[in-house]
Design a protein around this motif. Structure first.
Motif, PDB file in Angstrom:
ATOM      1  N   ARG A   1      -4.691   4.082  12.108  1.00 28.79           N
ATOM      2  CA  ARG A   1      -4.769   5.531  11.857  1.00 28.79           C
ATOM      3  C   ARG A   1      -4.301   5.878  10.452  1.00 28.79           C
ATOM      4  NH1 ARG A   1      -1.046   8.781  14.578  1.00 28.79           N
ATOM      5  NH2 ARG A   1       0.189   6.897  14.419  1.00 28.79           N
ATOM      6  N   ILE A   2      -5.065   6.804   9.828  1.00 32.34           N
ATOM      7  CA  ILE A   2      -4.554   7.478   8.633  1.00 32.34           C
ATOM      8  C   ILE A   2      -3.641   8.574   9.189  1.00 32.34           C
ATOM      9  CG2 ILE A   2      -5.148   8.878   6.615  1.00 32.34           C
ATOM     10  CD1 ILE A   2      -6.460   6.194   6.318  1.00 32.34           C
ATOM     11  N   ARG A   3      -2.351   8.514   8.861  1.00 32.82           N
ATOM     12  CA  ARG A   3      -1.439   9.487   9.488  1.00 32.82           C
ATOM     13  C   ARG A   3      -1.507  10.838   8.766  1.00 32.82           C
ATOM     14  NH1 ARG A   3       3.986   5.886  10.926  1.00 32.82           N
ATOM     15  NH2 ARG A   3       2.881   4.089  11.796  1.00 32.82           N
ATOM     16  N   THR A   4      -1.298  10.856   7.458  1.00 34.40           N
ATOM     17  CA  THR A   4      -1.391  12.121   6.692  1.00 34.40           C
ATOM     18  C   THR A   4      -1.752  11.827   5.243  1.00 34.40           C
ATOM     19  OG1 THR A   4       0.984  11.963   6.330  1.00 34.40           O
ATOM     20  CG2 THR A   4       0.259  13.663   7.872  1.00 34.40           C
ATOM     21  N   ILE A   5      -2.272  12.884   4.602  1.00 31.39           N
ATOM     22  CA  ILE A   5      -2.460  12.847   3.143  1.00 31.39           C
ATOM     23  C   ILE A   5      -1.801  14.113   2.630  1.00 31.39           C
ATOM     24  CG2 ILE A   5      -4.127  12.992   1.268  1.00 31.39           C
ATOM     25  CD1 ILE A   5      -6.063  11.402   2.836  1.00 31.39           C
ATOM     26  N   ASP A   6      -0.977  13.995   1.608  1.00 29.71           N
ATOM     27  CA  ASP A   6      -0.312  15.166   1.049  1.00 29.71           C
ATOM     28  C   ASP A   6      -0.566  15.238  -0.449  1.00 29.71           C
ATOM     29  OD1 ASP A   6       1.784  16.804  -0.202  1.00 29.71           O
ATOM     30  OD2 ASP A   6       2.546  16.975   1.857  1.00 29.71           O
ATOM     31  N   GLY A   7      -1.217  16.322  -0.875  1.00 28.99           N
ATOM     32  CA  GLY A   7      -1.607  16.473  -2.285  1.00 28.99           C
ATOM     33  C   GLY A   7      -0.415  16.676  -3.211  1.00 28.99           C
ATOM     34  N   ILE A   8       0.513  17.521  -2.815  1.00 30.19           N
ATOM     35  CA  ILE A   8       1.660  17.804  -3.695  1.00 30.19           C
ATOM     36  C   ILE A   8       2.520  16.543  -3.867  1.00 30.19           C
ATOM     37  CG2 ILE A   8       3.768  19.166  -4.009  1.00 30.19           C
ATOM     38  CD1 ILE A   8       1.537  21.059  -4.175  1.00 30.19           C
ATOM     39  N   ASP A   9       2.788  15.875  -2.766  1.00 29.91           N
ATOM     40  CA  ASP A   9       3.542  14.618  -2.864  1.00 29.91           C
ATOM     41  C   ASP A   9       2.661  13.495  -3.409  1.00 29.91           C
ATOM     42  OD1 ASP A   9       5.771  15.860  -1.872  1.00 29.91           O
ATOM     43  OD2 ASP A   9       5.415  15.242   0.200  1.00 29.91           O
ATOM     44  N   ASN A  10       1.360  13.727  -3.367  1.00 29.57           N
ATOM     45  CA  ASN A  10       0.364  12.762  -3.861  1.00 29.57           C
ATOM     46  C   ASN A  10       0.480  11.413  -3.146  1.00 29.57           C
ATOM     47  OD1 ASN A  10      -1.881  12.804  -5.430  1.00 29.57           O
ATOM     48  ND2 ASN A  10      -0.876  12.198  -7.331  1.00 29.57           N
ATOM     49  N   VAL A  11       0.530  11.468  -1.807  1.00 30.07           N
ATOM     50  CA  VAL A  11       0.672  10.235  -1.025  1.00 30.07           C
ATOM     51  C   VAL A  11      -0.300  10.225   0.144  1.00 30.07           C
ATOM     52  CG1 VAL A  11       3.113   9.887  -1.559  1.00 30.07           C
ATOM     53  CG2 VAL A  11       2.478  11.221   0.470  1.00 30.07           C
ATOM     54  N   ILE A  12      -0.556   9.019   0.621  1.00 28.82           N
ATOM     55  CA  ILE A  12      -1.278   8.830   1.874  1.00 28.82           C
ATOM     56  C   ILE A  12      -0.369   7.992   2.777  1.00 28.82           C
ATOM     57  CG2 ILE A  12      -2.553   6.801   0.974  1.00 28.82           C
ATOM     58  CD1 ILE A  12      -4.946   7.768   2.720  1.00 28.82           C
ATOM     59  N   VAL A  13      -0.216   8.450   4.026  1.00 32.25           N
ATOM     60  CA  VAL A  13       0.651   7.734   4.971  1.00 32.25           C
ATOM     61  C   VAL A  13      -0.247   7.099   6.028  1.00 32.25           C
ATOM     62  CG1 VAL A  13       2.660   7.910   6.487  1.00 32.25           C
ATOM     63  CG2 VAL A  13       2.396   9.518   4.577  1.00 32.25           C
ATOM     64  N   VAL A  14      -0.116   5.782   6.184  1.00 32.71           N
ATOM     65  CA  VAL A  14      -1.074   5.059   7.031  1.00 32.71           C
ATOM     66  C   VAL A  14      -0.382   4.086   7.980  1.00 32.71           C
ATOM     67  CG1 VAL A  14      -2.859   5.174   5.243  1.00 32.71           C
ATOM     68  CG2 VAL A  14      -1.379   3.160   5.346  1.00 32.71           C
TER      69      VAL A  14
END
Ligand code: FAD
Ligand code: 2HG
Ligand code: ZN
Length: 467
Positions: free
Chosen positions: A94-107
């Motif tokens: 699963r792709i857990r989240t993507i956050d633009g401000i933090d500029n990260v992808i959590v997988v």
């Protein structure tokens, strides 16, 4: 033999024990190693992983974590006769989240690298880790081997791209280290310890990875150079002028080019006149879609006047750039098709590459005049895949029997030049014994103490990484 019944109850349909189901998990991409295991377990969540680890710890059963099973050093293959299970992360995708401000992808750790690249692109961002196996390798495997690939020059290796991590410890406890911080001086960096640990310290179950802006345009060229010295002069000039706009500087020999073309009838030779070496140079521009091609053209024109290059083909279309990359990324597979391979994944300081190559070529050529040189790699990082194939029609086993002495000749030269015997593939069971020759006793002892502290029972991927 321990009963697997209670594990089978919890993991119904996700526990493989039949020989034919387990077979693909018991060998590796290179078909060099064969192992055995009691079962293959396929958890769906970090909590599942924790319960498997606790179950194994209570019974003294070892665990071999496996992602995409594309590793080059046998790290994901259990030892023959092992009292072990294979823990496959493949269902944790699963792709857990993507956050633009933090500029990260959590997988999840079992996410396929290409899926992560695609998710970033769908969110208008760029995830820069890129390698030939990206359609099957996983983020967990990338982090466990500290994978590199073709974007390291600009964006760094898996380690540089990772901000946080979730890990199941050897005791079966879940550590949530999924931080998104650019700065953190609050003690030992446990995340860094797990990166490159090849499954010997714990199981990576999730990760926070950095994102970057998507380049607006790329310019790609295949360049014929007369010598490695000339290639490095060009590298120095381009990097000094363009800095981060230089996003790839790969190299391959004529042997590599013809090997790939022999096996890929869909690809064409981009430069007709054969040359000893070729470069794959890529520039990226964040701002505009125009201009970057002109920059590349003018750089190459100057290099031509200075006799640093003999010819160049600049990709006219995205499809042509893709074909240039297919040549570079196709070497590993093409080499696998002509027989067994003796590989090296060495790195030396970039300035030492010419000296390393001339010394190693002379030493190998003198003792093994028949082997085929297949030399290529990430020149901008000083990381060379100094590989060999058997001579045409040569005996495969006789060739493979030379692996250890060939490795030693090459690695002695590498280390004399301040290099490493593994830049991006890891030690696994291929180079774990050899490392004792090249790291100091203090370094080996500190590594052993880390292992002892985190995995006192020695159940996490035994027989790998450490001598
Ligand atoms: P696996 O092979 O499954 O495992 C590799 C190691 O990591 C094993 O020791 C395993 O036990 C451990 N591991 C796996 N998942 C976890 C986890 N979740 N937690 C803890 N330990 C774990 N590598 C590069 O660096 N650069 C390249 O350019 C490159 N190109 C390649 C091209 C091809 C065609 C192929 C086949 C391989 C290439 N590789 C390259 C090798 C590279 O190491 C792998 O492709 C990738 O990083 C491994 O990911 P994986 O999921 O397949 O790991
Ligand atoms: C590459 O750079 C990979 O293509 C594979 O790391 C290297 O086949 C190899 O030895
Ligand atoms: Zn590589």
């Amino acid at each position: 033999v321990p009963s697997l019944d209670d594990l089978a109850d919890c993991f119904s349909g996700r526990l493989l024990t039949a020989a034919e189901d387990m077979a693909p998990f018991l060998t590796d991409w290179r078909d060099l190693w064969r192992g055995s295991a009691l079962a293959v377990v396929q958890p769906d969540s970090a909590d599942d992983v924790a319960s498997v680890v606790r179950w194994c710890a209570a019974r003294g059963i070892a665990i071999v974590p496996q992602g995409g099973n594309t590793g080059m050093s046998g790290g994901a293959t259990p030892e023959p006769g092992a009292n072990a299970i294979i823990l496959s992360l493949a269902r944790m995708n699963r792709i857990r989240t993507i956050d633009g401000i933090d500029n990260v992808i959590v997988v999840d750790a079992g996410c396929i690298l290409h899926t992560v690249q695609q998710a970033a692109e769908d969110a208008g961002r760029f995830f820069p880790l890129s390698l030939g196996a990206e359609g099957s390798c996983t983020i967990g495997g990338n982090l466990a081997t500290n994978a590199g690939g073709t974007g390291v020059l600009r964006y760094g290796s898996a380690r540089d791209l990772c901000l946080g991590m979730e890990v199941v410890t050897a005791q079966g406890l879940l550590w949530d280290g999924l931080r998104r911080l650019r700065k953190d001086s609050s003690g030992y960096d446990l995340r860094d310890l797990f990166i490159g640990s090849e499954g010997t310290l714990g199981i990576i179950t999730g990760a926070v990875m950095r994102l970057y802006p998507s380049p607006a345009a790329r310019a790609t060229a295949l360049v014929a150079v007369p010598s490695i010295e000339a290639a490095l002069e060009l590298f120095d000039a381009v990097r000094n002028r363009l800095d981060t706009a230089l996003t790839a500087f790969e190299f391959l020999s004529e042997n590599c080019l013809s090997l790939v073309l022999d096996h890929r009838p869909d690809l064409r030779r981009p430069i007709q006149q054969p040359s000893p070496w070729y470069l794959l140079v890529e520039l990226s521009d964040l701002q505009t879609a125009d201009g970057i091609r002109d920059v590349l053209e003018s750089l190459l024109a100057t290099a031509f006047e200075q006799d640093l290059i003999v010819d160049a083909a600049i990709a006219e279309t995205v499809a042509q750039a893709r074909d240039f990359w297919a040549i570079r990324e196709g070497i590993a597979e093409a080499q696998g098709r002509v027989g067994k391979t003796i590989k090296h994944d060495i790195a030396v300081p970039v300035s030492r590459v010419p000296a390393f190559l001339s010394e190693a070529d002379a030493a190998i050529g003198a003792r093994w005049p028949d082997v085929r040189f297949v030399t290529f790699g990430h020149l901008g990082d000083g990381n060379i895949h100094y590989n060999f194939s058997p001579p045409d029609g040569g005996d495969q086993q006789a060739f493979l029997a030379q692996q250890q002495p060939i490795n030693q000749v090459v690695h002695d030269i590498v280390v004399r030049h301040g290099g490493t015997i593994s830049a991006e593939h890891g030690l696994g069971q291929l180079r774990n014994r050899e490392i004792a020759r090249y790291k100091s006793p203090i370094e080996i002892e500190l590594m052993r103490q880390v292992k002892q502290a985190l995995d006192p029972q020695g159940l996490m991927n035994p027989g790998k990484l450490l001598p």
